[in-house]
Enzyme design. Sequence first.
Site, short mmCIF file in Angstrom:
data_model
loop_
_atom_site.label_atom_id
_atom_site.label_comp_id
_atom_site.label_asym_id
_atom_site.label_seq_id
_atom_site.Cartn_x
_atom_site.Cartn_y
_atom_site.Cartn_z
CB THR A 8 -0.95 -0.03 1.22
OG1 THR A 8 -1.84 -1.12 1.03
CG2 THR A 8 -1.74 1.24 1.37
CE1 TYR A 64 -4.08 -0.12 -1.04
CE2 TYR A 64 -5.91 0.66 0.30
CZ TYR A 64 -4.76 -0.08 0.18
OH TYR A 64 -4.28 -0.81 1.22
CB SER A 112 3.11 -7.95 1.72
OG SER A 112 2.02 -7.75 2.58
CB THR A 128 0.73 -3.46 6.31
OG1 THR A 128 -0.56 -3.55 5.70
CG2 THR A 128 1.31 -2.07 6.17
CG ASP A 129 -2.10 -7.73 3.69
OD1 ASP A 129 -2.42 -6.69 4.30
OD2 ASP A 129 -2.76 -8.20 2.75
CE LYS A 168 -2.84 -4.87 8.01
NZ LYS A 168 -2.82 -4.85 6.54
CD GLU A 209 -7.13 -28.47 28.02
OE1 GLU A 209 -8.25 -29.03 28.05
OE2 GLU A 209 -6.94 -27.33 27.56
N1 ASP Z 1 -2.47 -5.88 0.74
C1 ASP Z 1 -1.48 -4.87 1.01
C2 ASP Z 1 -0.13 -5.54 1.17
O1 ASP Z 1 0.13 -6.18 2.15
C3 ASP Z 1 -1.87 -4.11 2.23
C4 ASP Z 1 -0.89 -3.09 2.71
O2 ASP Z 1 0.22 -2.94 2.24
O3 ASP Z 1 -1.24 -2.40 3.69
O4 ASP Z 1 0.66 -5.44 0.27
#
Ligand code: ASP
Length: 375
Positions: free
Chosen positions: A59, A73, A106, A139-140, A212, A332
């Site tokens: 992103t 986006y 990602s 970020t993923d 995340k 367990e």
């Molecule tokens: N789907 C995107 C990625 O991980 C989301 C992001 O970058 O926030 O590339």
Amino acid sequence: MTRPKTAFPSRRPAAMLVGALAVALAAASPALAQEASPQASQTQAAKKPNIVIIGTGGTIAGAGASSVNTGDYDSAKVAVEKIIAAVPEMKEVANVKGEQIFQIGSESYNDERMLKLAKRISELVKQPDVDAVMVTHGTDTIEETSYLLNLTLKTDKPVVIIGAMRPGTALSADGPLNLYNAAVVAASPESKGKGVLVVMNDEIHSARDVTKSNALKVETFKSLYGPLGVVVESKPYYYRLPARPHTTATEFDIDQITALPKVDVFYAHTSMDPTILKAITSNGSKALIYGGTGNGSVADYMEEPLKEVRKSGVIVVRATRTGSGQVVRNGEEKDDENDWIVTADQSPQKARLLTSLALTKTQDTKEIEKILYKY
Ligand code: ASP
């Protein structure tokens, strides 16, 4: 001895040039020469650290149709050089240079791509004229790539991973400040030897612990035991150190790893289908991370299928889907009897990477469990 490749113009000729310039100026005017003495006129650039920023997409490289599109986006559109150019303030803290390695979301990382990125960083940190490396990343899966880097890079130089939750086209895009803050962190001598760092939303996280936690919010990255520090007004402030071995202190070296043994994750829930586990016994997997409910609990109707998985030669690792807490061996579940092993507090996705690395060293279940508890 082969000369290491350099990413930045050599520092030495620049300094020599400054010296020569000072001598010429001294001849022309003593007053000017004072101003241009080698120390005084040493260029800002020569004093600043050199940072390579590797672009991978996400992103932070995204673009939406309008400024109000914060969640709608296309990611991985903008080249890293453009992302860098949008934050000229970075030039105040470092000499930065971009390098595009991928242009992907990602979610599309696989072992091959992670290894390719890790190996490139390993090459860069060996260069004497590179002081730090930054990676712009989706970020993923930042938490997975950065954990792999944290476990396998052999360097004390800062390696800082950043992303953004909003594309650069959105109102209140977070990418530019994340990038600037990451440069501040990467340029700081204090960041050396702290392992791979993830800088998001003014916080500095250890790659080991960060995850995340929210699908949309800018404040999404959390560490189980809190961030290592914060960035305030262009300065990093560290408050804690990573306790677990990382980078130079691990037994894993990215330069020695050509492939990662296949490890899969199964996510537990009510009304599971045991036949899914059958696939794991014949798809080339070396280990299965069972992301169990609670303390890695195994449903009564999943016990036999999971025993079968182990009998087929695939290592069974019990983890928890809760997001935190250690999984208790022989609590367990009958781990000794079934030759199952347990994670410490790692999420199933982080346990997958660590188990895979462990498998490059040993096939012994007790030894793999020790590794899971060590890192
Ligand atoms: N789907 C995107 C990625 O991980 C989301 C992001 O970058 O926030 O590339």
